[in-house]
Design a protein around this motif. Structure first.
Motif, PDB file in Angstrom:
ATOM      1  N   GLY A   1       0.493  -1.312  -0.207  1.00  0.00           N
ATOM      2  CA  GLY A   1      -0.168   0.029   0.174  1.00  0.00           C
ATOM      3  C   GLY A   1       0.947   1.408  -0.179  1.00  0.00           C
ATOM      4  O   GLY A   1       0.205   2.476  -0.422  1.00  0.00           O
ATOM      5  N   MET A   2       2.162   1.247   0.088  1.00  0.00           N
ATOM      6  CA  MET A   2       3.147   2.470   0.218  1.00  0.00           C
ATOM      7  C   MET A   2       2.672   3.131  -1.621  1.00  0.00           C
ATOM      8  O   MET A   2       3.092   2.525  -2.026  1.00  0.00           O
ATOM      9  CB  MET A   2       4.155   1.929   0.600  1.00  0.00           C
ATOM     10  CG  MET A   2       5.117   2.041   1.637  1.00  0.00           C
ATOM     11  SD  MET A   2       7.300   1.757   1.967  1.00  0.00           S
ATOM     12  CE  MET A   2       6.874   2.258   3.253  1.00  0.00           C
ATOM     13  N   MET A   3       2.485   3.974  -1.059  1.00  0.00           N
ATOM     14  CA  MET A   3       2.698   4.531  -2.861  1.00  0.00           C
ATOM     15  C   MET A   3       3.169   5.806  -2.327  1.00  0.00           C
ATOM     16  O   MET A   3       3.702   6.969  -1.545  1.00  0.00           O
ATOM     17  CB  MET A   3       0.892   5.028  -2.786  1.00  0.00           C
ATOM     18  CG  MET A   3       1.165   5.751  -4.425  1.00  0.00           C
ATOM     19  SD  MET A   3       0.826   7.457  -4.879  1.00  0.00           S
ATOM     20  CE  MET A   3      -0.902   7.872  -3.638  1.00  0.00           C
TER      21      MET A   3
ATOM     22  N   LEU B   1       8.076   8.465 -16.876  1.00  0.00           N
ATOM     23  CA  LEU B   1       7.983   9.089 -15.224  1.00  0.00           C
ATOM     24  C   LEU B   1       7.569   7.912 -13.832  1.00  0.00           C
ATOM     25  O   LEU B   1       8.181   8.160 -13.325  1.00  0.00           O
ATOM     26  CB  LEU B   1       6.652   9.651 -15.103  1.00  0.00           C
ATOM     27  CG  LEU B   1       7.294  10.731 -16.198  1.00  0.00           C
ATOM     28  CD1 LEU B   1       5.692  12.380 -16.547  1.00  0.00           C
ATOM     29  CD2 LEU B   1       8.275  12.201 -16.193  1.00  0.00           C
ATOM     30  N   ILE B   2       7.223   7.486 -14.916  1.00  0.00           N
ATOM     31  CA  ILE B   2       7.002   6.384 -13.253  1.00  0.00           C
ATOM     32  C   ILE B   2       8.694   5.228 -13.189  1.00  0.00           C
ATOM     33  O   ILE B   2       8.590   4.885 -12.103  1.00  0.00           O
ATOM     34  CB  ILE B   2       6.271   4.529 -14.452  1.00  0.00           C
ATOM     35  CG1 ILE B   2       4.982   5.009 -14.931  1.00  0.00           C
ATOM     36  CG2 ILE B   2       6.317   3.449 -13.506  1.00  0.00           C
ATOM     37  CD1 ILE B   2       4.125   5.585 -13.147  1.00  0.00           C
ATOM     38  N   SER B   3       9.623   5.398 -14.359  1.00  0.00           N
ATOM     39  CA  SER B   3      10.446   4.392 -13.842  1.00  0.00           C
ATOM     40  C   SER B   3      11.347   5.655 -12.930  1.00  0.00           C
ATOM     41  O   SER B   3      11.999   5.306 -12.346  1.00  0.00           O
ATOM     42  CB  SER B   3      11.309   4.488 -15.502  1.00  0.00           C
ATOM     43  OG  SER B   3      13.146   4.388 -15.057  1.00  0.00           O
ATOM     44  N   ALA B   4      11.332   7.276 -13.056  1.00  0.00           N
ATOM     45  CA  ALA B   4      11.728   7.758 -12.473  1.00  0.00           C
ATOM     46  C   ALA B   4      11.513   8.076 -10.372  1.00  0.00           C
ATOM     47  O   ALA B   4      11.611   7.905 -10.059  1.00  0.00           O
ATOM     48  CB  ALA B   4      11.207   9.644 -12.421  1.00  0.00           C
ATOM     49  N   VAL B   5       9.850   7.643 -10.671  1.00  0.00           N
ATOM     50  CA  VAL B   5       9.713   7.211  -9.057  1.00  0.00           C
ATOM     51  C   VAL B   5      10.249   5.727  -8.861  1.00  0.00           C
ATOM     52  O   VAL B   5      10.191   6.067  -7.518  1.00  0.00           O
ATOM     53  CB  VAL B   5       7.647   7.657  -9.369  1.00  0.00           C
ATOM     54  CG1 VAL B   5       7.062   6.603  -8.537  1.00  0.00           C
ATOM     55  CG2 VAL B   5       7.346   8.458  -9.582  1.00  0.00           C
ATOM     56  N   ILE B   6      10.300   4.731  -9.143  1.00  0.00           N
ATOM     57  CA  ILE B   6      10.925   3.468  -8.933  1.00  0.00           C
ATOM     58  C   ILE B   6      12.209   4.180  -8.175  1.00  0.00           C
ATOM     59  O   ILE B   6      13.033   3.637  -7.427  1.00  0.00           O
ATOM     60  CB  ILE B   6      10.479   2.445 -10.244  1.00  0.00           C
ATOM     61  CG1 ILE B   6       9.237   2.167 -10.326  1.00  0.00           C
ATOM     62  CG2 ILE B   6      11.466   1.352  -9.832  1.00  0.00           C
ATOM     63  CD1 ILE B   6       8.551   1.129 -11.872  1.00  0.00           C
ATOM     64  N   GLY B   7      12.864   4.563  -9.479  1.00  0.00           N
ATOM     65  CA  GLY B   7      14.576   4.733  -9.487  1.00  0.00           C
ATOM     66  C   GLY B   7      14.828   6.052  -7.693  1.00  0.00           C
ATOM     67  O   GLY B   7      15.594   5.577  -7.627  1.00  0.00           O
ATOM     68  N   GLU B   8      13.449   7.382  -7.869  1.00  0.00           N
ATOM     69  CA  GLU B   8      14.258   7.668  -7.114  1.00  0.00           C
ATOM     70  C   GLU B   8      13.256   8.318  -5.711  1.00  0.00           C
ATOM     71  O   GLU B   8      13.533   8.218  -4.594  1.00  0.00           O
ATOM     72  CB  GLU B   8      13.880   9.645  -7.764  1.00  0.00           C
ATOM     73  CG  GLU B   8      14.880   9.620  -8.872  1.00  0.00           C
ATOM     74  CD  GLU B   8      16.258  10.225  -8.670  1.00  0.00           C
ATOM     75  OE1 GLU B   8      16.333   9.967  -7.696  1.00  0.00           O
ATOM     76  OE2 GLU B   8      16.964   9.979  -9.499  1.00  0.00           O
ATOM     77  N   GLN B   9      12.343   7.219  -5.870  1.00  0.00           N
ATOM     78  CA  GLN B   9      11.458   7.313  -4.771  1.00  0.00           C
ATOM     79  C   GLN B   9      10.886   5.949  -4.041  1.00  0.00           C
ATOM     80  O   GLN B   9      11.058   5.898  -2.732  1.00  0.00           O
ATOM     81  CB  GLN B   9       9.840   7.748  -4.523  1.00  0.00           C
ATOM     82  CG  GLN B   9      10.677   9.570  -4.887  1.00  0.00           C
ATOM     83  CD  GLN B   9       9.476  10.406  -5.545  1.00  0.00           C
ATOM     84  OE1 GLN B   9       8.258  10.152  -4.747  1.00  0.00           O
ATOM     85  NE2 GLN B   9       9.329  10.984  -6.471  1.00  0.00           N
TER      86      GLN B   9
ATOM     87  N   VAL C   1       3.163   5.199  -7.887  1.00  0.00           N
ATOM     88  CA  VAL C   1       3.535   3.879  -8.196  1.00  0.00           C
ATOM     89  C   VAL C   1       3.217   3.456  -6.382  1.00  0.00           C
ATOM     90  O   VAL C   1       3.889   4.157  -5.506  1.00  0.00           O
ATOM     91  CB  VAL C   1       5.099   3.944  -8.148  1.00  0.00           C
ATOM     92  CG1 VAL C   1       5.507   2.514  -7.295  1.00  0.00           C
ATOM     93  CG2 VAL C   1       5.634   4.188  -9.772  1.00  0.00           C
ATOM     94  N   THR C   2       2.666   2.211  -6.238  1.00  0.00           N
ATOM     95  CA  THR C   2       1.869   1.644  -5.165  1.00  0.00           C
ATOM     96  C   THR C   2       2.725   0.396  -5.204  1.00  0.00           C
ATOM     97  O   THR C   2       2.797  -0.643  -5.780  1.00  0.00           O
ATOM     98  CB  THR C   2       0.647   1.278  -5.265  1.00  0.00           C
ATOM     99  OG1 THR C   2      -0.046   3.077  -6.019  1.00  0.00           O
ATOM    100  CG2 THR C   2      -0.224   1.200  -4.201  1.00  0.00           C
ATOM    101  N   VAL C   3       3.150  -0.067  -3.888  1.00  0.00           N
ATOM    102  CA  VAL C   3       3.221  -1.455  -3.629  1.00  0.00           C
ATOM    103  C   VAL C   3       2.239  -2.231  -3.683  1.00  0.00           C
ATOM    104  O   VAL C   3       1.410  -2.076  -2.621  1.00  0.00           O
ATOM    105  CB  VAL C   3       4.236  -1.311  -2.283  1.00  0.00           C
ATOM    106  CG1 VAL C   3       4.773  -2.587  -1.776  1.00  0.00           C
ATOM    107  CG2 VAL C   3       5.814  -0.253  -2.151  1.00  0.00           C
TER     108      VAL C   3
END
Length: 147
Positions: free
Chosen positions: A18-20, A70-78, A107-109
């Motif tokens: 649920g982390m986002m 932009l998805i890649s940026a969230v995954i790689g940076e946050q 992006v949500t776990v």
């Protein structure tokens, strides 16, 4: 325009279902031109107003993979962040993104396999709350045990 959100790493030991995390970015003509240059995708639907007017989009659109980036940026940076390794990504493009659009990438776990350090993520891009891209990513998350 880009959110100034915290960057860094959330190691697998600290991830929870649920982390986002998200970022918001306005897509500019320059973004599209730079993406065309780097990717060598010079499809005129992205770069030529006159050509794009005569397509089903009735105007220029951003490259789908620019939006996916932009998805890649969230995954790689946050989330999980620095040290994450992409293993796979599914994408479904639902609507065009145009120059000037403000895109929110989220992006949500969804699932965590702690023993294998694998994380399944829901990935989505939205414009004004409406999805323009949906998918799922599988990543190898960084671990505190390997610092």
């Amino acid at each position: 325009m880009l959110d100034n959100l915290p960057r860094g790493t959330i190691v697998i030991e600290d991830l929870e279902i649920g982390m986002m995390r998200h970022l918001t970015k306005q897509i500019t003509d320059r973004d599209i031109e730079l993406f065309a240059e780097v990717s060598t995708d010079r499809n005129p639907v992205h770069l030529d107003d006159a050509y794009a007017q005569d397509t089903i989009f009735e105007g220029r659109i951003a490259h789908g993979m620019l939006t996916a980036g932009l998805i890649s940026a969230v995954i790689g940076e946050q989330l999980p962040g620095h040290g994450t390794v992409y293993l796979g990504q599914s994408l479904k493009f639902l609507a065009p993104v145009r120059p000037g659009d403000v895109v929110r990438a989220e992006v949500t776990v969804m699932e965590i396999d702690y023993s294998r350090r694998r994380v399944q993520l829901k990935t989505e891009c939205l414009i004004e709350g409406k999805p323009v891209l949906k998918g799922e990513a599988t990543v190898l998350a960084p671990s505190a045990k390997f610092d």
